[in-house]
Scaffold this motif. Sequence first.
Motif: not given
Length: 378
Positions: A155-182
């Motif tokens: 978030x402090x840089x010009x880069x975006x973070x891209x998350x493969x949540x293919x198996x993680x979504x709906x199983x582990x916490x991933x607060x997309x907006x709140x954490x600033x996950x791009x």
Amino acid sequence: MKKKYLLTPGPTPLPPEVMSALSRPIIHHRTAEYGEVFGEVNKGLKYLFQTAEDVFMFASSGTGAMEASVVNLLSPKDKVIAVEAGKFGERWLELCNTFGLDVIPVHVQWGKSVAPSLIEKLLKENPTTKAVFVTLCETSTGVTTDVKAIAAVTAKTNAVVVVDAISGLGAMELKTDEWGVDVVVSGSQKGMMLPPGLGFISLSKKAQKMMETSKLPKYYFNLKAYKKALEKLDTPYTPAIGLTVALKEALKLLQDEGLENVLKRHAVMAEATRQAVKALGLEVFASPSSDTVTAVKLPEGMDGGKLYKTMKNDLGVQAADGQGNLKGKILRFAHLGYMDASDVILGISALEVALWKIGYPVKMGEGVKAAQKVLYQV
Ligand SMILES: *Cc1c(COP(=O)(O)O)cnc(C)c1O
């Protein structure tokens, strides 16, 4: 009679509500009837992805959504960081290389996860980096990544973070907006309790801006077409109608249970599995281990293939063998999607019986007992 039980980290079992939706007659997609389904699905996806932004859907497996993230954000020779801590991190590397990006690979010992401080250091040393590719749950090893910390760094840089949540979504916490996950990519056949065939992607404002200047070639995965169509509650190409109708039912199940409870259910199943593994004198392969899949490290010299086959063929319980150089060395148990406490007991019991059948000195019942303790507080 030979009943079969699927305990793999994708595909995962289907709830009856989803199966019944899949058997309905096909409807046309340019109709008010489909529009209503599509509208509901879009709302449900925002809930599941924990974002106020649009979530786009492709008729593809999860890998299609991974490819979409690469081709929609970047241009040839762009500098990117790709974390490889297993089979699916390898896919990020392969994708980035395929599209001619300037890749900084981060190789992590399989079973371990990347330190966010290393990403921070690499971003400092490479200020032109455009994107950081990581995996929420590396399904091949069972390890989980500290996405929250990595998102705080990017978030402090010009880069975006891209998350493969293919198996993680709906199983582990991933607060997309709140954490600033791009960017979050996912697929239908894991925590979403559907058959394979749908790929998903969500993008933050920062990522949407990057889309404007991206020059990598794309056609089917060009998100601009999907965005334009979505404004009229439409899709640019024929959507996977049947799967989308079923997705509406799956999302309803997740919303009725409540995401918080869904995640708690996965956490308890995972903890029970880990405790059972330890009670049997075995080790959990990954650290930190995910709530999606638990990889059991098999003792040196054990024929892992034989254990896997004994469970599957003699007992009807299908876990997942190791992938790549972990083949025969670990056995993976999913606690993912349409699964609950009884699935954990079934898996552990089958593991005990299979271990006994292949001649391992197992203390029968000890794993089940440890799992019951966690699952039912007995
Ligand atoms: C299953 C999985 C994939 C691959 O998805 P496909 O639907 O097979 O294309 C990618 N990444 C992770 C972490 C997965 O678990």
